[in-house]
Scaffold this motif. Sequence first.
Motif, PDB file in Angstrom:
ATOM      1  N   ILE A 170       0.839  -1.194   0.000  1.00 19.57           N
ATOM      2  CA  ILE A 170       0.000   0.000   0.000  1.00 19.57           C
ATOM      3  C   ILE A 170       0.878   1.249   0.000  1.00 19.57           C
ATOM      4  N   ASN A 171       1.866   1.283   0.888  1.00 20.49           N
ATOM      5  CA  ASN A 171       2.712   2.469   1.008  1.00 20.49           C
ATOM      6  C   ASN A 171       3.558   2.694  -0.239  1.00 20.49           C
ATOM      7  N   VAL A 172       4.083   1.608  -0.814  1.00 18.25           N
ATOM      8  CA  VAL A 172       4.867   1.738  -2.036  1.00 18.25           C
ATOM      9  C   VAL A 172       3.969   2.187  -3.193  1.00 18.25           C
ATOM     10  N   SER A 173       2.737   1.675  -3.240  1.00 22.22           N
ATOM     11  CA  SER A 173       1.799   2.085  -4.285  1.00 22.22           C
ATOM     12  C   SER A 173       1.493   3.576  -4.193  1.00 22.22           C
ATOM     13  N   LEU A 174       1.306   4.069  -2.976  1.00 21.97           N
ATOM     14  CA  LEU A 174       1.075   5.501  -2.780  1.00 21.97           C
ATOM     15  C   LEU A 174       2.268   6.320  -3.258  1.00 21.97           C
ATOM     16  N   VAL A 472      -3.934  -3.601 -14.709  1.00 20.67           N
ATOM     17  CA  VAL A 472      -3.006  -3.895 -13.601  1.00 20.67           C
ATOM     18  C   VAL A 472      -3.650  -4.848 -12.610  1.00 20.67           C
ATOM     19  N   ASN A 473      -4.922  -4.636 -12.305  1.00 19.65           N
ATOM     20  CA  ASN A 473      -5.616  -5.566 -11.401  1.00 19.65           C
ATOM     21  C   ASN A 473      -5.701  -6.957 -12.003  1.00 19.65           C
ATOM     22  N   LEU A 489      -0.938  -1.182  -6.355  1.00 20.90           N
ATOM     23  CA  LEU A 489      -2.398  -1.184  -6.386  1.00 20.90           C
ATOM     24  C   LEU A 489      -2.911   0.117  -7.000  1.00 20.90           C
ATOM     25  N   PRO A 490      -3.711   0.047  -8.064  1.00 24.41           N
ATOM     26  CA  PRO A 490      -4.202   1.278  -8.709  1.00 24.41           C
ATOM     27  C   PRO A 490      -5.001   2.175  -7.777  1.00 24.41           C
TER      28      PRO A 490
END
Length: 579
Positions: A170-174, A472-473, A489-490
């Motif tokens: 989650i944090n890397v996606s942000l 991507v999903n 995560l998009p």
Amino acid sequence: IINSTLPVRFDLIFCDTGGFGSYLFGMSEVVAKQSAEANTPLNIKNPHLGWMIGFLFTVSFLGLFSVVPLRKIMIVDFKLTYPSGTATAHLINSFHTPQGAKLAKKQVRALGKFFSFSFLWGFFQWFFTSGDGCGFANFPTFGLEAYENKFYFDFSATYVGVGMICPYLINVSLLVGSILSWGIMWPLIGAQKGKWYSADLSSTSLHGLQGYKVFIAIAMILGDGLYNFIKVLGRTIVGLYKQFKNRDALPVNDRSPSNTATISYDDKRRTELFLKDRIPSWIAVTGYVVMAIVSIVTVPHIFPQLRWYHILTMYIIAPVLAFCNAYGCGLTDWSLASTYGKLAIFTIGAWAGSANGGVLAGLAACGVMMNIVSTASDLMQDFKTGYMTLASPRSMFLSQAIGTAMGCVISPCVFWLFYKAFPDFGQTGTAYPAPYALVYRNMSILGVEGFSALPQHCLMICYIFFAAAVFVNGVRDAVGPKWSRFIPLPMAMAIPFYIGGYFTIDMCVGSLILFVWRKLNRPKADAYSSAVASGLICGEGIWTLPSSVLALAGVKPPICMKFLSGATNVKVDSFLNPS
């Protein structure tokens, strides 16, 4: 209190079915001015304590009644896992062992220490925030140019704690989303000022750069939501088909020899107690009908733009959607309440029409639908927890009802305190920007006005990012869990597209702290990281209450700490010391 204030800071992490950081605040004049579209009085309703409490009371209880008759089917017959409810039950059960009780005491002490630290840190920072852009929250960590593009560490203990709780992905996606948007896309689109959009537009106009920021983020959110909606709905249909096809999965007689031979003693005891203390179905049906009638009569008085037949249509469809959401949540632990809310925004908003306040009608319909489907899945999670811990279903239902009633009063009061205490509440670039309020309002504008609200080339870019989110999903599901943990995560990537990347830096710091802690002492990190993170979140969150009281009393911080470039500093010095 914490959950009612944090959504306006970070809507991704905390579910905001009350709407204080999304649809409800999106009705306000503060947010309407930022969108600069459909900001007529017919599409604006400013927050007020009376109507907020009344609205929540009329719509928040229907979800509880809608799934009560299905609790045996969901929990006992289908044996749905409800991962969050099961995990909570195991945690509660572990507290009632000697070892678990000892660990719980140590965790409480750790929480208290970091709560105190976070509270005092918030108090210390307050002294340096006497004006706009002052304080540690505006520290240009990576330089002034990076600061202008929303890349800096703002010393928020809350976001660091949230980063420790959230998965690394989650944090890397942000962070990836903030780099893609504020580091690459917005500078490139901004360079087209005067070509793609008028150079005379205000910074809040949806026909300018603001439109690209908002609608591209919406496209990614809708693409992600649509994909997961179809995926969960597909799993729900397949699961139901298998359940009804395999009659052994739906026992007619729980005391049959075949069942008693395979069910453990613990499960027998749980099932016996769960079915013994049942809630009559007629109470649930009567409660739903009565609350629906009250809501159909009351809500149009609060929102005249939302007609009685709009509400009646939603209440006819809502039990089916509540069942789908509760069943899908039992399979995947994923609540699609916000997706159903967005569906209501587009359908009811378009039905009402722009001439009849369709923007406000869509936002109000979103609140009605989200409250129903969200409370339905939450109650089923609680039933699963009660089933695993041998708690009375009636007690669980009553507790949920009491908690819902308390939330209908406490949450609006806390929100109202912040709304009155901070003059810049809800504005971009402040401590409480409420990014999802603007996103939800612009979704409603898009549903009512169509694609005419988009600036030049924005629709094509939105198509690309919508398709990219779906793709991507799909790739994440195709490659399996081994490799999907390396694919962003998009949904998470879309959040910083509008608000900026500063909070992603804080959250990545939290992830880094947890990563290093686990490398040094993994058992201790796993045991205490949640307590430490909770202390960091709650301490700074609680400090906002006394800071609000100080603001209401007219007490201002004594110091303003600002950071200027060398050239600007020379100009300031020459202005202050002309001789």
